[in-house]
Design a protein around this motif. Structure first.
Motif, PDB file in Angstrom:
ATOM      1  N   GLY A 129     -12.977  11.542  -4.187  1.00 57.93           N
ATOM      2  CA  GLY A 129     -14.163  10.752  -4.492  1.00 57.93           C
ATOM      3  C   GLY A 129     -13.937   9.805  -5.657  1.00 57.93           C
ATOM      4  N   GLY A 130     -12.695   9.692  -6.100  1.00 55.13           N
ATOM      5  CA  GLY A 130     -12.384   8.812  -7.214  1.00 55.13           C
ATOM      6  C   GLY A 130     -12.756   9.395  -8.565  1.00 55.13           C
ATOM      7  N   GLY A 131     -13.374  10.553  -8.563  1.00 53.62           N
ATOM      8  CA  GLY A 131     -13.758  11.188  -9.823  1.00 53.62           C
ATOM      9  C   GLY A 131     -15.135  10.801 -10.316  1.00 53.62           C
ATOM     10  N   ILE A 163      -9.969   7.466  -0.741  1.00 52.31           N
ATOM     11  CA  ILE A 163     -10.928   7.722  -1.819  1.00 52.31           C
ATOM     12  C   ILE A 163     -11.543   9.113  -1.645  1.00 52.31           C
ATOM     13  N   GLN A 164     -11.890   9.466  -0.404  1.00 49.28           N
ATOM     14  CA  GLN A 164     -12.517  10.763  -0.153  1.00 49.28           C
ATOM     15  C   GLN A 164     -11.602  11.927  -0.520  1.00 49.28           C
ATOM     16  N   ARG A 165     -10.319  11.831  -0.146  1.00 46.99           N
ATOM     17  CA  ARG A 165      -9.424  12.967  -0.383  1.00 46.99           C
ATOM     18  C   ARG A 165      -8.687  12.902  -1.720  1.00 46.99           C
ATOM     19  N   GLY A 166      -8.622  11.717  -2.337  1.00 51.00           N
ATOM     20  CA  GLY A 166      -7.924  11.570  -3.602  1.00 51.00           C
ATOM     21  C   GLY A 166      -6.413  11.542  -3.420  1.00 51.00           C
ATOM     22  N   GLU A 205      -8.713   3.567   6.233  1.00 50.65           N
ATOM     23  CA  GLU A 205      -7.739   4.356   5.473  1.00 50.65           C
ATOM     24  C   GLU A 205      -8.088   4.391   3.983  1.00 50.65           C
ATOM     25  N   ILE A 206      -8.627   3.308   3.469  1.00 54.25           N
ATOM     26  CA  ILE A 206      -9.037   3.280   2.059  1.00 54.25           C
ATOM     27  C   ILE A 206     -10.197   4.247   1.838  1.00 54.25           C
ATOM     28  N   ILE A 207     -11.143   4.284   2.767  1.00 57.82           N
ATOM     29  CA  ILE A 207     -12.253   5.246   2.681  1.00 57.82           C
ATOM     30  C   ILE A 207     -11.686   6.664   2.625  1.00 57.82           C
ATOM     31  N   TRP A 263       0.856  -1.178   0.000  1.00 52.55           N
ATOM     32  CA  TRP A 263       0.000   0.000   0.000  1.00 52.55           C
ATOM     33  C   TRP A 263       0.889   1.223   0.000  1.00 52.55           C
ATOM     34  N   ILE A 264       0.587   2.171  -0.835  1.00 47.62           N
ATOM     35  CA  ILE A 264       1.462   3.315  -1.061  1.00 47.62           C
ATOM     36  C   ILE A 264       1.168   4.481  -0.119  1.00 47.62           C
ATOM     37  N   HIS A 265      -0.083   4.814   0.058  1.00 49.67           N
ATOM     38  CA  HIS A 265      -0.435   6.010   0.818  1.00 49.67           C
ATOM     39  C   HIS A 265      -1.001   5.719   2.200  1.00 49.67           C
TER      40      HIS A 265
END
Length: 141
Positions: free
Chosen positions: A104-106, A86-89, A81-83, A72-74
Motif C-alpha cells: 500500500g506504499g505505507g 503498490i498493493q503488494r509492496g 502492474e503498477i496497481i 521498470w524493475i519489478h
C-alpha cells in the motif's frame, strides 16, 4: 543522389511516420483513467501516500528508483502492474535499491487511492531517459 543519402532519407521518413503512433500507444492509459484521477494521484503521491519520501519530488528517484523513465524493475510498467506493485509492496531483499516499499506504499491507501497513484505514476513514464538496464526482473526488460 547517393544511395546512402536515399537510404538515410527513407529511414528518417519511416521513423517520423511510425514514431507518433508508437508514442501514443506507449502513453495510453485505460479508458477509465481520467485527468482528474491522475491529478488526485499526484496529490496522494506528494502527500498521504508518502511516495515522495523515497521516489523524490519529481519521481526521478532517491532512496527508491525513478518512476519517470522507461526502465521498470519489478514489472513492465503497465497501469495494472503498477496497481499490483503498490498493493503488494517490495520487500528489501527483492528491491534493487534495497529500500523496501511497504504494501500500500505505507500510507494506508484505499483501493481507489492506489488506482489514482498508479494512474499518476503511469502518466510519468518516459519523461526522462532510462539510466540503464534493470536487473531485478529480467523478464520485464
Amino acid at each position: 543522389m547517393d544511395i546512402r543519402i536515399r537510404l538515410g532519407l527513407l529511414t528518417a521518413g519511416l521513423v517520423l511516420a511510425v514514431a507518433p503512433g508508437l508514442a501514443a500507444q506507449e502513453a495510453a492509459l485505460p479508458a477509465d483513467v481520467t485527468p482528474a484521477m491522475i491529478e488526485q494521484g499526484k496529490k496522494i503521491f506528494h502527500g498521504k501516500g508518502l511516495c515522495v519520501a523515497c521516489h523524490g519530488q519529481a519521481a526521478r528517484g532517491g532512496l527508491a528508483p525513478s518512476l519517470a523513465d522507461t526502465a521498470w524493475i519489478h514489472s513492465r510498467g503497465s497501469y495494472e502492474e503498477i496497481i499490483a506493485q503498490i498493493q503488494r509492496g517490495v520487500p528489501a531483499e527483492s528491491s534493487q535499491s534495497r529500500t523496501p516499499m511497504p504494501p500500500g506504499g505505507g500510507g494506508g491507501l484505499k483501493p481507489e487511492e492506489i488506482r489514482a497513484v498508479a494512474a499518476y505514476v503511469r502518466s510519468l513514464r518516459g519523461q526522462v531517459a532510462a539510466l540503464g538496464p534493470t536487473v531485478d526482473c529480467p523478464e520485464a526488460n
